[in-house]
Scaffold this motif. Structure first.
Motif, PDB file in Angstrom:
ATOM      1  N   TYR A 193      -1.107  -4.495   4.404  1.00 13.06           N
ATOM      2  CA  TYR A 193       0.055  -4.263   3.551  1.00 13.06           C
ATOM      3  C   TYR A 193       0.853  -3.052   4.042  1.00 13.06           C
ATOM      4  CZ  TYR A 193      -2.884  -7.136   0.529  1.00 13.06           C
ATOM      5  OH  TYR A 193      -3.681  -8.123   0.023  1.00 13.06           O
ATOM      6  N   THR A 200       1.190  -0.219  -7.823  1.00 14.62           N
ATOM      7  CA  THR A 200       0.438  -0.494  -9.043  1.00 14.62           C
ATOM      8  C   THR A 200       1.090   0.244 -10.199  1.00 14.62           C
ATOM      9  OG1 THR A 200      -1.086   1.371  -8.737  1.00 14.62           O
ATOM     10  CG2 THR A 200      -1.733  -0.753  -7.794  1.00 14.62           C
ATOM     11  N   GLU A 202      -1.376  -3.441 -13.314  1.00 13.49           N
ATOM     12  CA  GLU A 202      -0.786  -4.504 -12.505  1.00 13.49           C
ATOM     13  C   GLU A 202      -0.731  -4.071 -11.038  1.00 13.49           C
ATOM     14  OE1 GLU A 202       3.043  -5.148 -14.232  1.00 13.49           O
ATOM     15  OE2 GLU A 202       2.246  -6.023 -16.077  1.00 13.49           O
ATOM     16  N   SER A 243       0.962  -5.133  -7.117  1.00 13.64           N
ATOM     17  CA  SER A 243       1.839  -5.917  -6.247  1.00 13.64           C
ATOM     18  C   SER A 243       1.862  -5.235  -4.881  1.00 13.64           C
ATOM     19  CB  SER A 243       3.252  -6.037  -6.813  1.00 13.64           C
ATOM     20  OG  SER A 243       3.850  -4.757  -6.928  1.00 13.64           O
ATOM     21  N   HIS A 244       2.351  -5.922  -3.845  1.00 15.53           N
ATOM     22  CA  HIS A 244       2.359  -5.314  -2.519  1.00 15.53           C
ATOM     23  C   HIS A 244       3.375  -5.964  -1.607  1.00 15.53           C
ATOM     24  CE1 HIS A 244      -0.072  -8.817  -1.541  1.00 15.53           C
ATOM     25  NE2 HIS A 244      -0.977  -8.429  -2.448  1.00 15.53           N
ATOM     26  N   ASP A 245       3.737  -5.213  -0.566  1.00 18.10           N
ATOM     27  CA  ASP A 245       4.580  -5.727   0.505  1.00 18.10           C
ATOM     28  C   ASP A 245       3.683  -5.984   1.712  1.00 18.10           C
ATOM     29  OD1 ASP A 245       6.723  -5.286  -1.154  1.00 18.10           O
ATOM     30  OD2 ASP A 245       7.162  -3.307  -0.319  1.00 18.10           O
TER      31      ASP A 245
END
Length: 313
Positions: free
Chosen positions: A4, A9, A307, A309-311
């Motif tokens: 990533y 978060t 929560e 999420s990531h790139d």
């Protein structure tokens, strides 16, 4: 190298609905996640450096030997927990949407968000159960074994949770109660309040044990009220729990005035101290219709917990 380019978060703040003090003696507690969020952005580094930027401190160290920084004790305890899995350094940017000076569970939120970010970065288990175990261990490391974990459970699981220290259980409830919150303008540190109650309990241990049992029974009834969204019943139970807090000696004149003026409003079903007492916040169930001379903090229950999420690179 990490798969990533960036991991994001966020974790909600939290507040005690009821269960203060008694949760430390094996009784259940109820806590709510709040729509006040703390965000963490993790960026991998092509080195062994650890960099942290937050409102509390700007930190630089080598991963192999983390330098102490009291302002970031919870964050560093989480990093220590994941250090065996870390292959490279990283930068953490921490942004909070609420002040750490008001009791909205900022320490639990940052611990939850950093734990989630590092679990994702290391490729370890990111289920709520796994994140809670690591995060609670970090809290205990940072606080010399202290901390029930109630606010942490709310931040990780979201919504309203019933939590018990031993045997450890977390139950997510169905209802999302309408809440109002007032800050009295001052607070006493929780360890100091606990020490004061402990000193008083030493002279009447059986009576205080009875109070904690009553608190636990009230929380159990509160769990049923939340699960069935019976707000009238929950309001009565909050008022009852406040009476038990008063019996513990953690109320004062200002908090008492706040509680009674809130209860006088037609839209309020119940009110009580939230937290250890002798300052900080008063929580009300329902909707305020009259402005009172204390800081009002808009709150609503967050339906979700931490929560991730990531790139991708």
């Amino acid at each position: 190298m990490s798969a990533y380019s960036k991991i994001n978060t966020r974790a909600p703040g939290s507040i005690m609905l009821m269960g203060e003090h008694a949760v430390l003696f094996g009784e259940p507690a109820l806590a709510c996640a709040l729509e006040h969020w703390l965000e963490v952005e993790l960026t991998p580094l092509a080195s062994q450096r650890v960099e942290i930027d937050s409102a509390l401190a700007r930190y630089r160290s080598d991963l192999s030997q983390l330098q102490p920084e009291p302002a970031l004790s919870f964050v560093l305890a989480v990093i220590e927990a994941y250090r065996p899995y870390l292959k490279q350094g990283f930068r953490l940017q921490i942004r909070s949407g609420f002040s750490h000076t008001v009791g909205l569970g900022s320490s639990a939120a940052v611990t939850a968000a950093v734990t989630a970010a590092l679990a994702e970065f290391c490729g370890t288990d990111t289920t709520p159960e796994a994140l809670f175990e690591v995060a609670l261990h970090a809290v205990h490391q940072a606080q010399n074994g202290r901390g029930s974990g109630t606010d942490l459970a709310a931040s990780i699981y979201g919504g309203v949770v019933q939590y018990r220290v031993s045997p450890r259980t977390v139950e997510r409830l169905n209802g999302l109660p309408p809440l109002a919150l007032l800050y009295c303008g001052y607070k006493m540190k929780t360890p100091e309040v606990l020490a004061l109650v402990e000193s008083r309990a030493a002279s009447q241990p059986s009576l205080y044990a009875g109070l904690y049992r009553l608190m636990g029974q009230t929380c159990e009834a509160g769990r049923r009220a939340v699960d069935s969204a019976d707000w009238s019943q929950l309001g009565q139970l909050m008022n009852l729990y406040q009476g038990l807090m008063d019996a513990l000696g953690v109320n004062d004149a200002t908090l008492s005035e706040m509680i009674w003026r809130l209860r006088a409003q037609p839209g309020i079903l119940g009110s009580k101290i939230s937290g250890s007492g002798l300052g900080d916040c008063v929580l009300a169930l329902g909707h305020m219709t009259e402005t009172l001379p204390w800081e009002s903090i808009p709150v609503s229950v967050a339906a979700t917990g931490v929560e991730i999420s990531h790139d991708t690179c």
